[in-house]
Design a protein around this motif. Structure first.
Motif, PDB file in Angstrom:
ATOM      1  N   PHE A  87      -7.479   1.197  -8.124  1.00 15.60           N
ATOM      2  CA  PHE A  87      -7.995   0.750  -6.833  1.00 15.60           C
ATOM      3  C   PHE A  87      -8.371  -0.731  -6.890  1.00 15.60           C
ATOM      4  O   PHE A  87      -7.949  -1.531  -6.037  1.00 15.60           O
ATOM      5  CB  PHE A  87      -9.203   1.603  -6.458  1.00 15.60           C
ATOM      6  CG  PHE A  87      -9.989   1.093  -5.289  1.00 15.60           C
ATOM      7  CD1 PHE A  87      -9.442   1.055  -4.021  1.00 15.60           C
ATOM      8  CD2 PHE A  87     -11.301   0.660  -5.462  1.00 15.60           C
ATOM      9  CE1 PHE A  87     -10.176   0.585  -2.941  1.00 15.60           C
ATOM     10  CE2 PHE A  87     -12.032   0.188  -4.401  1.00 15.60           C
ATOM     11  CZ  PHE A  87     -11.483   0.151  -3.129  1.00 15.60           C
ATOM     12  N   THR A  88      -9.143  -1.128  -7.884  1.00  8.70           N
ATOM     13  CA  THR A  88      -9.537  -2.537  -8.010  1.00  8.70           C
ATOM     14  C   THR A  88      -8.337  -3.422  -8.315  1.00  8.70           C
ATOM     15  O   THR A  88      -8.191  -4.517  -7.749  1.00  8.70           O
ATOM     16  CB  THR A  88     -10.599  -2.687  -9.114  1.00  8.70           C
ATOM     17  OG1 THR A  88     -11.737  -1.898  -8.783  1.00  8.70           O
ATOM     18  CG2 THR A  88     -11.022  -4.138  -9.284  1.00  8.70           C
ATOM     19  N   PHE A 148     -15.123   7.205 -11.514  1.00  7.34           N
ATOM     20  CA  PHE A 148     -14.472   6.303 -10.570  1.00  7.34           C
ATOM     21  C   PHE A 148     -15.134   4.933 -10.601  1.00  7.34           C
ATOM     22  O   PHE A 148     -14.451   3.891 -10.595  1.00  7.34           O
ATOM     23  CB  PHE A 148     -14.521   6.889  -9.162  1.00  7.34           C
ATOM     24  CG  PHE A 148     -13.766   6.087  -8.145  1.00  7.34           C
ATOM     25  CD1 PHE A 148     -12.413   6.305  -7.946  1.00  7.34           C
ATOM     26  CD2 PHE A 148     -14.400   5.103  -7.394  1.00  7.34           C
ATOM     27  CE1 PHE A 148     -11.698   5.560  -7.017  1.00  7.34           C
ATOM     28  CE2 PHE A 148     -13.698   4.346  -6.463  1.00  7.34           C
ATOM     29  CZ  PHE A 148     -12.345   4.583  -6.271  1.00  7.34           C
ATOM     30  N   GLY A 152     -19.904  -4.164 -10.820  1.00  8.13           N
ATOM     31  CA  GLY A 152     -19.267  -4.173  -9.514  1.00  8.13           C
ATOM     32  C   GLY A 152     -19.446  -5.487  -8.772  1.00  8.13           C
ATOM     33  O   GLY A 152     -18.508  -5.996  -8.154  1.00  8.13           O
ATOM     34  N   VAL A 189      -6.297   6.452  -2.547  1.00  3.62           N
ATOM     35  CA  VAL A 189      -7.453   6.965  -3.287  1.00  3.62           C
ATOM     36  C   VAL A 189      -7.851   8.374  -2.847  1.00  3.62           C
ATOM     37  O   VAL A 189      -8.011   9.268  -3.694  1.00  3.62           O
ATOM     38  CB  VAL A 189      -8.641   5.986  -3.186  1.00  3.62           C
ATOM     39  CG1 VAL A 189      -9.908   6.606  -3.769  1.00  3.62           C
ATOM     40  CG2 VAL A 189      -8.319   4.688  -3.904  1.00  3.62           C
ATOM     41  N   ALA A 244     -12.357  -2.447 -15.023  1.00  4.76           N
ATOM     42  CA  ALA A 244     -11.623  -3.555 -14.401  1.00  4.76           C
ATOM     43  C   ALA A 244     -12.179  -4.904 -14.842  1.00  4.76           C
ATOM     44  O   ALA A 244     -11.419  -5.850 -15.091  1.00  4.76           O
ATOM     45  CB  ALA A 244     -11.697  -3.430 -12.880  1.00  4.76           C
ATOM     46  N   ALA A 262     -13.367   1.433 -11.592  1.00 11.82           N
ATOM     47  CA  ALA A 262     -13.267   0.375 -10.595  1.00 11.82           C
ATOM     48  C   ALA A 262     -14.087  -0.857 -10.954  1.00 11.82           C
ATOM     49  O   ALA A 262     -13.707  -1.976 -10.573  1.00 11.82           O
ATOM     50  CB  ALA A 262     -13.713   0.909  -9.233  1.00 11.82           C
ATOM     51  N   CYS A 263     -15.185  -0.675 -11.684  1.00 11.12           N
ATOM     52  CA  CYS A 263     -16.097  -1.793 -11.964  1.00 11.12           C
ATOM     53  C   CYS A 263     -16.050  -2.219 -13.431  1.00 11.12           C
ATOM     54  O   CYS A 263     -15.565  -3.305 -13.758  1.00 11.12           O
ATOM     55  CB  CYS A 263     -17.520  -1.408 -11.570  1.00 11.12           C
ATOM     56  SG  CYS A 263     -17.709  -0.979  -9.825  1.00 11.12           S
ATOM     57  N   GLY A 303      -9.912   4.830 -10.062  1.00  5.89           N
ATOM     58  CA  GLY A 303     -10.828   3.734  -9.771  1.00  5.89           C
ATOM     59  C   GLY A 303     -10.322   2.398 -10.282  1.00  5.89           C
ATOM     60  O   GLY A 303     -10.409   1.376  -9.592  1.00  5.89           O
ATOM     61  N   PHE A 304      -9.756   2.409 -11.488  1.00  7.75           N
ATOM     62  CA  PHE A 304      -9.208   1.168 -12.049  1.00  7.75           C
ATOM     63  C   PHE A 304      -8.047   0.657 -11.205  1.00  7.75           C
ATOM     64  O   PHE A 304      -7.970  -0.539 -10.884  1.00  7.75           O
ATOM     65  CB  PHE A 304      -8.747   1.417 -13.484  1.00  7.75           C
ATOM     66  CG  PHE A 304      -8.225   0.191 -14.168  1.00  7.75           C
ATOM     67  CD1 PHE A 304      -9.070  -0.642 -14.882  1.00  7.75           C
ATOM     68  CD2 PHE A 304      -6.879  -0.139 -14.117  1.00  7.75           C
ATOM     69  CE1 PHE A 304      -8.601  -1.774 -15.523  1.00  7.75           C
ATOM     70  CE2 PHE A 304      -6.389  -1.261 -14.748  1.00  7.75           C
ATOM     71  CZ  PHE A 304      -7.253  -2.085 -15.453  1.00  7.75           C
TER      72      PHE A 304
END
Length: 453
Positions: A193-194, A110, A58, A85, A118, A114-115, A190-191
């Motif tokens: 979102f980033t 998630f 992250g 989201v 990504a 996202a972290c 989550g992906f």
């Protein structure tokens, strides 16, 4: 009881007011095995290592995105990207209402999307695109090839890793298609979102340089395409992988080819659909809208129908499997009906909250979740897809139900009465005489006397 019978017999009911001692023995045996576990099996390692890796990922992805978009662009992208989201998470949580999975699994998925996913996507896509551009000396074709071939393979594989990890290490929480859809969908949320932060922040930076404002700005166009029209795009791709893992979870343990083939097939379908979506711009001026209308919307509707239909089948499974435990005395006769109805479940929680407070309502919700897990466990045992710890797991779930019976049973019995289908009044096939009838009242039949000859 056999460990994993193909057709489990009726479970033995409670005889002394408490669950069988096997559940306590199983828990004490588990505790003893944990005391002698290897260091990598300890809780602080199993939870600490993934948390540390996700935190590092992250921080790295945060630095990369901020470097790409600038601080102001990052904040604008973050504010806009977060809008879909909560709606997506709520939608997936709604689908998972029959047997809700633990929040820690969704939080991990998630965070992975996202972290970790990504970060893998940004590094791998950039490296592959630069390598292709250097090898072919054609940057434009490298960008096209990277978007339509490299990106779908890398991104879907990175997101599928989270589904695989939950499937392997949280197997008890991964019992069917709905679980696969929810886990995959939350990971992809989550992906996305980033990725949306990156795209929206970059678009905002472009507008700052070119002076674009209002509806004609690049930021507004990007927001419309990614947040308004297609917030479900990434979840839709990865859900295909989740369905493959869900079918694998339902398959018998001896059907190894089926258990491997379906997740791989779902992953390949996700990659193919992702590639078609990314390549829609190459189909002409209206290629994006053509792919959106001809493929994305119908597939989204089809998958939504499939998941809702699967959820209804799960409720039927609950109603079909739990009567065995009612016969054995673990449940009341009305509970299988109430637990197989989402409306009755809601009424039971409301009844408990109204008469005993929020804590009681939470206990009823846990009771419903454990009873559903018990029904699914028995159903998988019938199909031969239950693991070797069937008897231990069954006793654990029965123990959890028994400890909550004083709170849950009155609420569920009330819900069963409130939602029971009305019994229609039968119409007599002969004329009614007397006060409410017509004509002469016939002489009554003599009373039946069993001792009269």
């Amino acid at each position: 009881m056999a460990t994993s019978p193909p057709h489990p017999s009726y479970p033995s009911g409670p005889t002394d007011g408490t669950p069988s001692a096997h559940s306590g023995a199983a828990r004490s045996g588990t505790a003893g095995s944990l005391r002698h576990a290897h260091w990598w099996q300890r809780a602080w390692v199993r939870y600490g290592a993934p948390s540390t890796l996700l935190a590092i990922s992250g921080l790295v992805i945060l630095a990369l995105v901020r470097e790409e978009t600038g601080t102001e662009g990052f904040l604008v992208g973050l504010g806009l990207a977060v809008l879909p989201v909560p709606l997506l998470i709520a939608a997936f949580r709604w689908l998972d209402r029959v047997e809700p999975g633990p929040w820690r699994n969704l939080l991990f998925c998630f965070a992975w999307g996202a972290c970790a996913a990504a970060l893998i996507a940004i590094v791998a896509n950039s490296f592959a695109t630069r390598w292709i551009a250097t090898a072919t000396a054609d940057p434009s074709s490298a960008d096209t090839l990277g978007a339509t071939v490299i990106a779908p393979v890398v991104e879907e594989s990175a997101k599928a890793a989270a589904v695989l990890l939950v499937f392997l290490f949280r197997r008890r929480d991964f019992t069917g298609i709905v679980d696969g859809v929810v886990i995959a969908g939350v990971t992809a949320t989550g992906f996305a979102f980033t990725e949306n932060i990156l795209y929206l922040g970059t678009a905002f930076g472009t507008d700052q340089l070119t002076g674009g404002t209002g509806i004609a700005s690049v930021t507004a166009a990007t927001f419309f395409v990614r947040i308004i029209m297609s917030p479900f795009a990434h979840p839709l791709f990865t859900v295909l992988t989740g369905i493959g893992f869900g079918i694998s979870a339902l398959s018998a343990e001896h059907r190894r080819l089926r258990r491997v083939a379906f997740p791989l097939s779902g992953l390949l379908l996700a990659m193919g659909m992702h590639a078609m979506w990314n390549g829609s711009s190459a189909f002409g001026e209206y290629g994006f809208f053509a792919v959106y209308a001809a493929f994305m919307v119908p597939i989204f509707g089809l998958l939504t129908w499939l998941v809702i239909w699967t959820r209804q089948r799960e409720l039927k499974t609950v109603r079909a499997e739990l009567p065995a435990y009612a016969v054995a005395g673990w449940l009341t006769p009305a509970e299988p009906f109430a637990l197989g109805s989402m409306r009755a479940r809601r009424i039971a929680r409301q009844y408990a909250r109204r008469h005993a407070g929020r804590a009681a309502a939470r206990e009823v919700a846990r009771y419903e979740a454990y009873a559903t897990s018990l029904a699914f466990l028995r159903h998988r045992a019938r199909q031969g897809s239950t693991a070797s710890d069937f008897a231990v797991r069954e006793r654990e779930l029965l123990g959890e139900l028994w400890r909550r019976r004083e709170v849950a049973r009155p609420a569920l019995d009330h819900a069963a009465r409130m939602t029971a289908p009305p019994v229609p009044a039968a119409t007599l096939p002969w004329p009614v005489y007397g006060v409410y009838g017509h004509g002469h009242q016939p002489a009554p039949y003599p009373a039946y006397n069993p001792y009269r000859s």
